[in-house]
Design a protein around this motif. Sequence first.
Motif, PDB file in Angstrom:
ATOM      1  N   THR A 162      39.895  28.611  37.441  1.00 47.07           N
ATOM      2  CA  THR A 162      41.095  28.291  36.660  1.00 47.07           C
ATOM      3  C   THR A 162      40.864  28.417  35.152  1.00 47.07           C
ATOM      4  N   GLY A 163      39.971  29.313  34.780  1.00 46.47           N
ATOM      5  CA  GLY A 163      39.803  29.633  33.369  1.00 46.47           C
ATOM      6  C   GLY A 163      40.868  30.616  32.915  1.00 46.47           C
ATOM      7  N   PRO A 164      40.732  31.167  31.700  1.00 47.77           N
ATOM      8  CA  PRO A 164      41.760  32.060  31.148  1.00 47.77           C
ATOM      9  C   PRO A 164      41.960  33.340  31.953  1.00 47.77           C
ATOM     10  N   ALA A 165      40.901  33.891  32.558  1.00 48.84           N
ATOM     11  CA  ALA A 165      41.064  35.107  33.369  1.00 48.84           C
ATOM     12  C   ALA A 165      41.909  34.816  34.604  1.00 48.84           C
ATOM     13  N   ALA A 167      43.168  35.613  52.839  1.00 45.19           N
ATOM     14  CA  ALA A 167      43.847  36.390  51.813  1.00 45.19           C
ATOM     15  C   ALA A 167      43.517  37.868  51.970  1.00 45.19           C
ATOM     16  N   LYS A 168      44.449  38.714  51.551  1.00 44.38           N
ATOM     17  CA  LYS A 168      44.242  40.163  51.621  1.00 44.38           C
ATOM     18  C   LYS A 168      43.313  40.646  50.513  1.00 44.38           C
ATOM     19  N   THR A 169      43.331  39.940  49.385  1.00 47.60           N
ATOM     20  CA  THR A 169      42.460  40.296  48.256  1.00 47.60           C
ATOM     21  C   THR A 169      41.890  39.024  47.643  1.00 47.60           C
ATOM     22  N   VAL A 170      40.789  39.192  46.907  1.00 46.45           N
ATOM     23  CA  VAL A 170      40.154  38.066  46.215  1.00 46.45           C
ATOM     24  C   VAL A 170      39.853  38.477  44.785  1.00 46.45           C
ATOM     25  N   LEU A 171      40.135  37.573  43.857  1.00 49.96           N
ATOM     26  CA  LEU A 171      39.758  37.770  42.457  1.00 49.96           C
ATOM     27  C   LEU A 171      38.814  36.647  42.055  1.00 49.96           C
ATOM     28  N   LEU A 172      37.610  37.012  41.641  1.00 49.72           N
ATOM     29  CA  LEU A 172      36.609  36.045  41.198  1.00 49.72           C
ATOM     30  C   LEU A 172      36.689  35.883  39.686  1.00 49.72           C
ATOM     31  N   THR A 173      37.099  34.704  39.248  1.00 50.08           N
ATOM     32  CA  THR A 173      37.131  34.391  37.812  1.00 50.08           C
ATOM     33  C   THR A 173      36.347  33.092  37.607  1.00 50.08           C
ATOM     34  N   THR A 174      35.133  33.083  38.131  1.00 49.06           N
ATOM     35  CA  THR A 174      34.339  31.865  38.227  1.00 49.06           C
ATOM     36  C   THR A 174      33.487  31.574  37.002  1.00 49.06           C
ATOM     37  N   GLU A 204      35.510  46.290  48.869  1.00 53.21           N
ATOM     38  CA  GLU A 204      36.916  46.693  48.854  1.00 53.21           C
ATOM     39  C   GLU A 204      37.824  45.471  48.941  1.00 53.21           C
ATOM     40  N   GLY A 205      38.753  45.391  47.993  1.00 55.22           N
ATOM     41  CA  GLY A 205      39.697  44.277  47.984  1.00 55.22           C
ATOM     42  C   GLY A 205      39.238  43.083  47.186  1.00 55.22           C
ATOM     43  N   CYS A 206      38.013  43.139  46.656  1.00 48.47           N
ATOM     44  CA  CYS A 206      37.480  42.045  45.838  1.00 48.47           C
ATOM     45  C   CYS A 206      37.356  42.515  44.390  1.00 48.47           C
ATOM     46  N   PHE A 207      37.874  41.721  43.474  1.00 51.68           N
ATOM     47  CA  PHE A 207      37.873  42.035  42.056  1.00 51.68           C
ATOM     48  C   PHE A 207      37.227  40.872  41.296  1.00 51.68           C
ATOM     49  N   ALA A 208      36.811  41.130  40.070  1.00 59.36           N
ATOM     50  CA  ALA A 208      36.217  40.080  39.249  1.00 59.36           C
ATOM     51  C   ALA A 208      36.674  40.259  37.813  1.00 59.36           C
ATOM     52  N   ALA A 209      36.818  39.140  37.091  1.00 63.49           N
ATOM     53  CA  ALA A 209      37.274  39.197  35.710  1.00 63.49           C
ATOM     54  C   ALA A 209      36.754  37.996  34.939  1.00 63.49           C
ATOM     55  N   GLY A 210      36.563  38.176  33.635  1.00 60.01           N
ATOM     56  CA  GLY A 210      36.135  37.075  32.788  1.00 60.01           C
ATOM     57  C   GLY A 210      34.645  37.102  32.495  1.00 60.01           C
ATOM     58  N   ASP A 211      34.086  35.951  32.204  1.00 67.58           N
ATOM     59  CA  ASP A 211      32.677  35.867  31.814  1.00 67.58           C
ATOM     60  C   ASP A 211      31.732  36.379  32.896  1.00 67.58           C
ATOM     61  N   ASN A 212      32.141  36.268  34.163  1.00 73.53           N
ATOM     62  CA  ASN A 212      31.218  36.676  35.232  1.00 73.53           C
ATOM     63  C   ASN A 212      31.007  38.181  35.293  1.00 73.53           C
ATOM     64  N   ALA A 271      38.528  37.743  28.541  1.00 77.34           N
ATOM     65  CA  ALA A 271      38.803  37.220  29.878  1.00 77.34           C
ATOM     66  C   ALA A 271      40.276  37.383  30.242  1.00 77.34           C
ATOM     67  N   ILE A 272      41.151  37.093  29.299  1.00 79.99           N
ATOM     68  CA  ILE A 272      42.588  37.214  29.562  1.00 79.99           C
ATOM     69  C   ILE A 272      42.968  38.671  29.812  1.00 79.99           C
ATOM     70  N   GLY A 273      42.394  39.586  29.021  1.00 79.99           N
ATOM     71  CA  GLY A 273      42.673  41.005  29.232  1.00 79.99           C
ATOM     72  C   GLY A 273      42.198  41.486  30.589  1.00 79.99           C
TER      73      GLY A 273
END
Length: 285
Positions: free
Chosen positions: A10-13, A101-108, A248-256, A266-268
């Motif tokens: 639950t960070g900015p990403a 879920a069909k997809t996962v976004l890691l913003t950890t 496939e289907g897993c994305f990541a964003a932010g500091d990680n 991170a927001i971008g």
Amino acid sequence: MIYDAAIVGTGPAGLSAATVLKARGKNIIWFGPEEMSSKIEKAEKITNYPGLGIITGHELNEHFRKHIKELDLEITNKFVSKISDFGGKFTLLADNEMFEAKTVLLTTGIAVAKGYDGEKEYLGRGVSYCATCDGMFYKGKTLVVYCGDKSFISEVSYLANIAEKVYLFSADGKLTVPENNVEIVDGRLVKILGEQRVEAVELNNGNKITVDGVFILRNAIPPEELLPGLELEGPHVVVNRNLHTNIEGCFAAGDNTGRPYQIAKAIGEGNVAAHEILEHLAKNK
């Protein structure tokens, strides 16, 4: 129910991605603490976030919380301890509940806690990150539990009601639990010992405690343990320019995903990842 996307963090990403997916009418589940990013909350002064001037981390998190309320976004305040890839679908274990879920976004974010000596070597052989997942394997046994945050007190109590004896370590040494079989240890855990399985732990004063298992309860799980098979480079998740991981289907964003560790970055990335999720869902109807 199978969600279109599960956002972990639950960070900015995470917030950035959630706003896009919500606006596009996707069915999402967003995991993490309602208090938002503790890293931002503790920032004394933020001077490089465009449009807000000089602001404290607490004030920025208040803006984020206001935005969440205005958009009627919902945070599921549960800790995700394991993600499994089933090819076209993911399952997420969060506080002893399973979600799909069909997809996962890691913003950890980046795990700031340094692992203990022996932690990775004995993972699955006496070391666990999830009390509700593995606790019953230690019925009547002796355990060491590291509790990194007061939010895990209920899991300590859960383990205490299963085990014969629990030796409790915490980040500040001030946590208390009501169970009589819990002993708060005056010392710091430094090493996990054993041969084929965990047999003991060593403290910073050189003393050793004989145990059957070690539970490490902290707010961050190493990405490779959270989602087995995830490609890493050092502590960072490997992604391409469009924030796709090797799964496939897993994305990541932010500091990680690597430096710079900046809120604007991170927001971008959260925005880009959300649009890539939309494209992935459209291709895999």
